[in-house]
Design a protein around this motif. Structure first.
Motif, PDB file in Angstrom:
ATOM      1  N   GLY A 196       0.814  -1.212   0.000  1.00  0.00           N
ATOM      2  CA  GLY A 196       0.000   0.000   0.000  1.00  0.00           C
ATOM      3  C   GLY A 196       0.843   1.255   0.000  1.00  0.00           C
ATOM      4  N   GLU A 197       0.389   2.262   0.729  1.00  0.00           N
ATOM      5  CA  GLU A 197       1.062   3.550   0.731  1.00  0.00           C
ATOM      6  C   GLU A 197       0.954   4.186   2.099  1.00  0.00           C
ATOM      7  OE1 GLU A 197      -1.075   5.747  -2.165  1.00  0.00           O
ATOM      8  OE2 GLU A 197      -2.953   5.726  -1.049  1.00  0.00           O
ATOM      9  N   HIS A 198       1.857   5.122   2.341  1.00  0.00           N
ATOM     10  CA  HIS A 198       1.804   5.860   3.602  1.00  0.00           C
ATOM     11  C   HIS A 198       0.586   6.783   3.578  1.00  0.00           C
ATOM     12  CE1 HIS A 198       5.834   4.798   5.143  1.00  0.00           C
ATOM     13  NE2 HIS A 198       6.128   4.673   3.853  1.00  0.00           N
ATOM     14  N   VAL A 199      -0.239   6.722   4.605  1.00  0.00           N
ATOM     15  CA  VAL A 199      -1.401   7.598   4.697  1.00  0.00           C
ATOM     16  C   VAL A 199      -1.561   8.026   6.148  1.00  0.00           C
ATOM     17  CG1 VAL A 199      -2.979   5.636   4.942  1.00  0.00           C
ATOM     18  CG2 VAL A 199      -3.888   7.851   4.270  1.00  0.00           C
ATOM     19  N   SER A 200      -1.723   9.310   6.366  1.00  0.00           N
ATOM     20  CA  SER A 200      -1.821   9.865   7.714  1.00  0.00           C
ATOM     21  C   SER A 200      -3.287  10.030   8.104  1.00  0.00           C
ATOM     22  CB  SER A 200      -1.106  11.221   7.769  1.00  0.00           C
ATOM     23  OG  SER A 200      -1.158  11.743   9.076  1.00  0.00           O
ATOM     24  N   TYR A 201      -3.596   9.629   9.350  1.00  0.00           N
ATOM     25  CA  TYR A 201      -4.972   9.764   9.851  1.00  0.00           C
ATOM     26  C   TYR A 201      -4.934  10.340  11.262  1.00  0.00           C
ATOM     27  CZ  TYR A 201      -9.633   8.637  11.484  1.00  0.00           C
ATOM     28  OH  TYR A 201     -10.897   8.722  12.003  1.00  0.00           O
ATOM     29  N   ASN A 202      -5.826  11.264  11.549  1.00  0.00           N
ATOM     30  CA  ASN A 202      -5.891  11.908  12.857  1.00  0.00           C
ATOM     31  C   ASN A 202      -6.768  11.077  13.793  1.00  0.00           C
ATOM     32  OD1 ASN A 202      -5.406  13.934  14.758  1.00  0.00           O
ATOM     33  ND2 ASN A 202      -7.293  14.993  14.239  1.00  0.00           N
TER      34      ASN A 202
END
Length: 450
Positions: A321-327
């Motif tokens: 997958g890919e790096h994804v930022s979540y709060n």
């Protein structure tokens, strides 16, 4: 509510009666004026006929009889020939008076103004005689007000009686309106035969009642399950400890017995920890602050922690997958993804595979955990997130765990407003997707890691 409705009804009734009273007085005043002017016109016409027949001498006779009506005779040049109230010699020329001009030109004329002689608001009606002179009759309108004043006490009395009646009627009507609400059967809200406007409220109460009943049933079932789950390891610990206390264990078997006690105690500790987590999530007492979490890095970290467990079952991890930022709350996100990955290992086949994908989608950040394990029967998909529910009950003790893992995932998803999608084929594997809403930020290009 009763007092508020009653006050509102009384206020409306009071204002309605007050406005009605004012309009009634105004209507009575206007009608009285109209009646007086009509009478004055008729009286003037009678006197005209008499003067045409008997001449001006008739006015002298009327002078001793007529009191309420003022009569004036005006010559063709505007000179006042006769006035029943004042000496005609002292009166100015009336040729330019509105009613006189109207009578000379059209046969009749009328006007309303304050009289210079009487100082009162007066109605004048003038009519042309056969000889060209003008007969004018007039009456003051101000004397209507004393009549109204005489009626005023009666009007006020009637008004007060009607206000009192309106108050009693409002009180009775309010009680009649409120009583069905006070006697609502809230235990069976849909069985109430009451106002149509309350139907949405009663339906809402019914839904809440059913939810409460369901929650109570779940709590009851949860308590029973907790008791059972706690009793099992405690019974084992107690049994092994009793055997050891009574000296029935050979020295060479002591290590095995100690290991069993340790394993059961560890299982008990894990179970208590999971129960505490569920309770906190239920009560929304999680006080941790949200922060930016890289889901891809979190997944890799979790898979590293689970590597020894996966190695025992010859299960391999595949992270992509890919790096994804979540709060979100990192600890809760960790537990959610950890439980999904751990279950994927536990219920996998020997030599199987667990694939984990993270990335950003149109729906939001997503984590997909897919295994090649035993799968979930179609009829049990909705139940796997229930507390203590296990698909493979025969191997539950062998696989370990508390049966609370997916329940923690469900509560964590609710806390983060995330959605869970599950698809599974019996004997072929299971795929679970966590879809997070809210703001996210894609940080790097996609990459694969095997």
């Amino acid at each position: 509510m009763r007092r508020k409705i009653q006050r509102s009804m009384c206020l409306v009734a009071f204002l309605a009666l007050l406005i009605s009273g004012i309009l009634t007085v105004a209507a009575v005043y206007q009608q009285t004026v109209m009646n007086k002017t009509a009478e004055l016109r008729q009286e003037a016409e009678y006197i005209q006929a008499a003067v045409d027949i008997a001449g001006e001498e008739y006015l002298n006779v009327m002078d001793n009889v007529q009191k309420s009506t003022r009569l004036t005779l005006v010559g063709q040049d505007g000179t006042v020939l006769y006035d029943s109230v004042q000496d005609d010699a002292t009166l100015e020329n009336h040729k330019n008076r509105k009613e006189i001009k109207g009578a000379m030109e059209n046969g009749t004329g009328e006007a309303v103004r304050t009289s210079d002689t009487l100082g009162q608001k007066t109605f004048y009606y003038a009519i042309r005689l056969q000889d060209g002179t003008v007969l004018r009759a007039s009456q003051t309108i101000d004397n209507v007000l004393p009549t109204i004043r005489k009626l005023l006490p009666y009007i006020i009395g009637i008004f007060l009686l009607m206000v009192a009646g309106a108050y009693l009627l409002a009180k009775w009507q309010t009680k009649r309106l409120i009583d069905p609400i006070n006697h609502l059967d809230l235990e069976h809200p849909l069985e109430n035969d009451v106002y149509e406007e309350l139907t949405p409220l009663l339906q809402g109460i019914d839904v809440q009642n059913r939810e409460k009943e369901k929650a109570a049933e779940m709590r009851k079932e949860f308590s029973a399950n907790v008791s059972h789950e706690l009793k099992t390891p405690l019974t084992s610990i107690s049994g092994y400890a009793e055997i050891m206390k009574n000296g029935l264990v050979r020295p060479e078997d002591m290590k095995g017995f100690s290991e069993r006690i340790y394993n059961e105690a560890s299982r008990l500790i894990t179970l208590v920890e999971d129960i505490i987590k569920i309770s906190k999530l239920d009560e929304k007492s999680i006080e941790l602050e949200k922060q930016e979490v890289d889901l891809y890095l979190l997944v890799r970290e979790i898979c590293t922690r689970l590597a020894p467990q996966a190695e025992k079952k010859s299960v391999r991890f595949e992270v992509s997958g890919e790096h994804v930022s979540y709060n979100g709350i990192r600890q809760i996100l960790d537990e959610m993804i950890y439980n999904l990955c751990e279950n994927a290992v536990k219920y996998n086949v020997k030599g199987g595979k667990v694939s984990v994908w993270t990335g950003n989608t149109l729906e939001g950040p997503k984590v997909i955990v897919e295994d090649t394990g035993i799968g979930i029967p179609e009829e049990e998909k909705e139940r796997v997130f229930e507390r203590f529910y296990r698909v493979d009950k025969s191997h539950s003790r062998e696989n370990g765990g508390t049966g609370l893992g997916l329940s923690i995932v469900k509560h964590g998803a609710l806390l983060h407003d995330a959605k869970i999608q599950i698809s599974s084929n019996l004997g072929k594997g299971t795929k679970i997707e966590l879809i997070f809403g809210g703001d996210s930020r894609k940080e790097t290009d996609s990459e694969n890691d095997r």
